[in-house]
Design an enzyme around this catalytic site. Structure first.
Site, short mmCIF file in Angstrom:
data_model
loop_
_atom_site.label_atom_id
_atom_site.label_comp_id
_atom_site.label_asym_id
_atom_site.label_seq_id
_atom_site.Cartn_x
_atom_site.Cartn_y
_atom_site.Cartn_z
N HIS A 15 45.14 44.23 50.73
CA HIS A 15 44.39 42.96 50.84
C HIS A 15 42.93 43.25 50.50
O HIS A 15 42.20 43.84 51.29
CB HIS A 15 44.49 42.40 52.26
CG HIS A 15 43.83 41.06 52.42
ND1 HIS A 15 44.42 40.03 53.13
CD2 HIS A 15 42.65 40.58 51.98
CE1 HIS A 15 43.61 38.98 53.10
NE2 HIS A 15 42.52 39.29 52.41
N HIS A 17 39.31 41.77 47.95
CA HIS A 17 38.70 40.74 47.10
C HIS A 17 37.85 41.41 46.04
O HIS A 17 36.95 42.20 46.37
CB HIS A 17 37.84 39.80 47.95
CG HIS A 17 38.63 39.05 48.98
ND1 HIS A 17 39.15 37.80 48.75
CD2 HIS A 17 39.03 39.40 50.22
CE1 HIS A 17 39.82 37.40 49.83
NE2 HIS A 17 39.76 38.35 50.73
N ARG A 19 36.60 39.42 43.33
CA ARG A 19 35.79 38.37 42.71
C ARG A 19 36.03 38.30 41.20
O ARG A 19 37.13 38.54 40.74
CB ARG A 19 34.30 38.56 43.04
CG ARG A 19 33.98 38.79 44.52
CD ARG A 19 34.52 37.73 45.42
NE ARG A 19 34.00 37.86 46.79
CZ ARG A 19 34.58 37.38 47.86
NH1 ARG A 19 35.73 36.73 47.78
NH2 ARG A 19 34.05 37.52 49.04
N ASN A 44 41.20 34.05 45.72
CA ASN A 44 40.23 32.98 46.03
C ASN A 44 38.97 33.08 45.17
O ASN A 44 37.85 33.12 45.65
CB ASN A 44 39.86 32.98 47.53
CG ASN A 44 39.26 34.30 48.00
OD1 ASN A 44 39.46 35.34 47.38
ND2 ASN A 44 38.54 34.26 49.10
N LYS A 109 49.64 33.28 48.33
CA LYS A 109 48.72 33.32 49.45
C LYS A 109 48.49 31.94 50.02
O LYS A 109 48.13 31.00 49.30
CB LYS A 109 47.37 33.90 48.98
CG LYS A 109 46.26 33.92 50.04
CD LYS A 109 46.43 35.03 51.04
CE LYS A 109 45.39 34.96 52.17
NZ LYS A 109 44.16 35.66 51.85
N HIS A 147 47.00 33.67 55.65
CA HIS A 147 45.78 33.66 56.46
C HIS A 147 46.12 32.77 57.66
O HIS A 147 46.06 31.54 57.57
CB HIS A 147 44.60 33.10 55.66
CG HIS A 147 43.31 33.12 56.42
ND1 HIS A 147 42.16 33.71 55.95
CD2 HIS A 147 43.00 32.65 57.66
CE1 HIS A 147 41.20 33.58 56.85
NE2 HIS A 147 41.68 32.94 57.90
N HIS A 190 45.18 40.30 57.78
CA HIS A 190 44.03 40.62 58.65
C HIS A 190 44.24 40.11 60.08
O HIS A 190 43.51 39.27 60.58
CB HIS A 190 42.72 40.08 58.08
CG HIS A 190 42.81 38.73 57.42
ND1 HIS A 190 43.36 37.63 58.05
CD2 HIS A 190 42.45 38.30 56.20
CE1 HIS A 190 43.32 36.60 57.23
NE2 HIS A 190 42.77 36.98 56.10
N ASP A 263 40.68 43.72 53.54
CA ASP A 263 39.98 42.44 53.40
C ASP A 263 38.52 42.67 52.97
O ASP A 263 37.64 41.88 53.32
CB ASP A 263 40.04 41.61 54.68
CG ASP A 263 39.76 40.14 54.41
OD1 ASP A 263 39.80 39.74 53.23
OD2 ASP A 263 39.48 39.40 55.37
N HIS A 267 29.84 39.95 49.45
CA HIS A 267 28.99 38.77 49.29
C HIS A 267 27.60 39.24 48.88
O HIS A 267 27.01 40.07 49.56
CB HIS A 267 28.90 37.97 50.60
CG HIS A 267 30.17 37.25 50.93
ND1 HIS A 267 30.45 35.99 50.46
CD2 HIS A 267 31.25 37.63 51.64
CE1 HIS A 267 31.65 35.62 50.88
NE2 HIS A 267 32.17 36.60 51.60
N ALA A 277 28.12 33.52 55.13
CA ALA A 277 29.37 33.68 54.37
C ALA A 277 30.26 34.69 55.09
O ALA A 277 29.79 35.75 55.52
CB ALA A 277 29.06 34.15 52.96
O1 DOR Z 1 36.05 37.07 55.95
C1 DOR Z 1 36.69 36.66 55.00
N1 DOR Z 1 36.23 36.76 53.74
N2 DOR Z 1 37.87 36.05 55.22
C2 DOR Z 1 38.54 35.44 54.25
O2 DOR Z 1 39.55 34.88 54.52
C3 DOR Z 1 38.01 35.42 52.87
C4 DOR Z 1 37.06 36.49 52.62
C5 DOR Z 1 36.23 36.31 51.36
O3 DOR Z 1 36.81 36.05 50.32
O4 DOR Z 1 35.01 36.47 51.42
ZN ZN Z 2 40.84 38.15 52.47
#
Ligand code: DOR
Ligand code: ZN
Length: 374
Positions: A15, A17, A19, A44, A109, A147, A190, A263, A267, A277
């Protein structure tokens, strides 16, 4: 005394991210640098990864295109990339069937609508219970990554002493999902609460859970004291008894259901005009943090039993659940302090979790107890 060295097969982050655009390459690189053989890359993005094939209608990114971009960013050094399809109002059983038959669609998802970063394209859980999407996933062996948080709650229901969004989801929605689709393979993503841990354990082998480093190391007090917002992720870190349940689950010699999924959620702008965020960035340092978490949980990483528990969690269980091979390549964890540095990208700087959380902030906790070598 010489440093303890643990040699493990390269692992899968089930899991994460990554971007898009200029962030993709540095983020993938950070995962390669921490010994990843493969990843489950969450969908996402903007627009979301919400169709399977490029030629399918709509402006969304396709699973095939996003996967290709990730492979290219990794210079083909990642063995496996699974991109779950973002479930939206436009998802149909036919999309699931065709995607699964092609071999490219391995997972979908579910996001709680407006419940977290990038979840504004999501659709209510109950819609998929009734519209044939979960049924098609079950019939075609597609994993449902959940989630698990109830959305649209008032503040007091969202996070209280007796109840919270995750517990509500695992109390009310998950039992019905299991009852209705007993053969649907599910990952409780998570996971943060004792109630969720208990649910997964009693559900048996068709249900698994990913666990982040932060939920094994910290509790909500660590977040709230001086509001260490780099620890602000969703679902929120919870109470001591919740963390204890997670720790017990990952240390259990019989653990086959709980596995690593960081996870890691970068950011470049954590603080926004309307709040903060959600997401903790642990790219580059997750195995080091997991080793630390296991020691905090009571594992003795100088003994085989402790190393075996870490290996099951980091290397074997997730691979087993997703049917991925255990890598022939290895990496080493060494008990030797190492420093953490921010990740510089052309889109801005990203602060790894421990840098933002130590008592000496703004420097934060700039040192980890474990180092990693490839
Ligand atoms: O803390 C998180 N950040 N939880 C999520 O479900 C998404 C993730 C994100 O994409 O920043
Ligand atoms: Zn996530």
């Amino acid at each position: 005394m010489s440093d303890t060295v643990i040699t493990l097969p390269k692992w899968y982050d089930l899991h994460a991210h990554f971007r898009q655009d200029e962030l993709l390459a540095p983020l993938v690189e950070a995962h390669l640098a921490m010994g990843c053989a493969g990843v489950v890359a969450m969908p996402n993005t903007r627009p979301p990864v919400a169709k399977v094939f490029d030629e399918d209608p709509g402006e969304e990114i396709s699973v095939t295109a996003y996967r290709d971009q990730l492979f290219a960013a990794a210079n083909d050094q990642l063995d496996e990339i699974i991109v779950p399809l973002y479930l939206t109002q436009a998802t149909t059983p036919g999309m699931i069937e065709r995607g699964a038959r092609s071999g490219l669609l391995r997972a979908c998802k579910y996001y709680p609508p407006h419940g977290t970063t990038g979840s504004e394209f999501a659709q209510h859980f109950e819609a998929f219970m009734g519209n044939g999407v979960f049924a098609a996933m079950q019939d075609n062996g597609v994993v449902l990554c959940i989630h698990g948080e109830e959305h649209g709650l008032s503040g007091e229901d969202y996070f209280g002493r007796k109840d919270n969004a995750e517990e509500r989801f695992y109390r009310q929605r998950m039992p019905r999902l299991r009852e209705r689709f007993p053969d649907l393979r599910v990952v409780a993503e998570h996971l943060t609460s004792k109630l969720g841990v208990d649910f997964v354990r009693q559900a048996g082998e068709g249900v698994a859970a990913s666990v982040t480093p932060q939920h094994l190391i910290y509790t909500v007090g660590d977040l709230l004291q001086n509001f260490k917002y780099h620890l602000y992720c969703l679902p929120l870190v919870k109470f001591d008894e919740d963390r204890a349940a997670l720790r017990e689950a990952v240390l259990d010699p019989d653990n086959r259901q709980f596995f690593a999924g960081t996870d890691s959620a970068p950011h470049t702008a954590k603080i926004t005009p309307c709040g903060c965020a959600a997401g903790c960035f642990t790219g580059g340092i997750a195995p080091q943090l997991y080793a630390e978490a296991f020691e905090l949980a009571g594992a003795d990483l100088d003994q085989q039993q402790g190393v075996d528990a870490l290996r099951r969690f980091l290397v074997e269980n997730g691979a087993g659940f997703y049917g991925l091979p255990v890598s022939d390549d290895t990496f080493r964890l060494i008990r030797r302090p190492t420093s953490v540095t921010p990740l510089s990208t052309s889109a801005g700087e990203i602060t790894p979790l421990p840098l933002g959380i130590g008592p000496g902030c703004p420097e934060g906790r700039g040192e980890l107890a474990w180092s990693l070598e490839l």
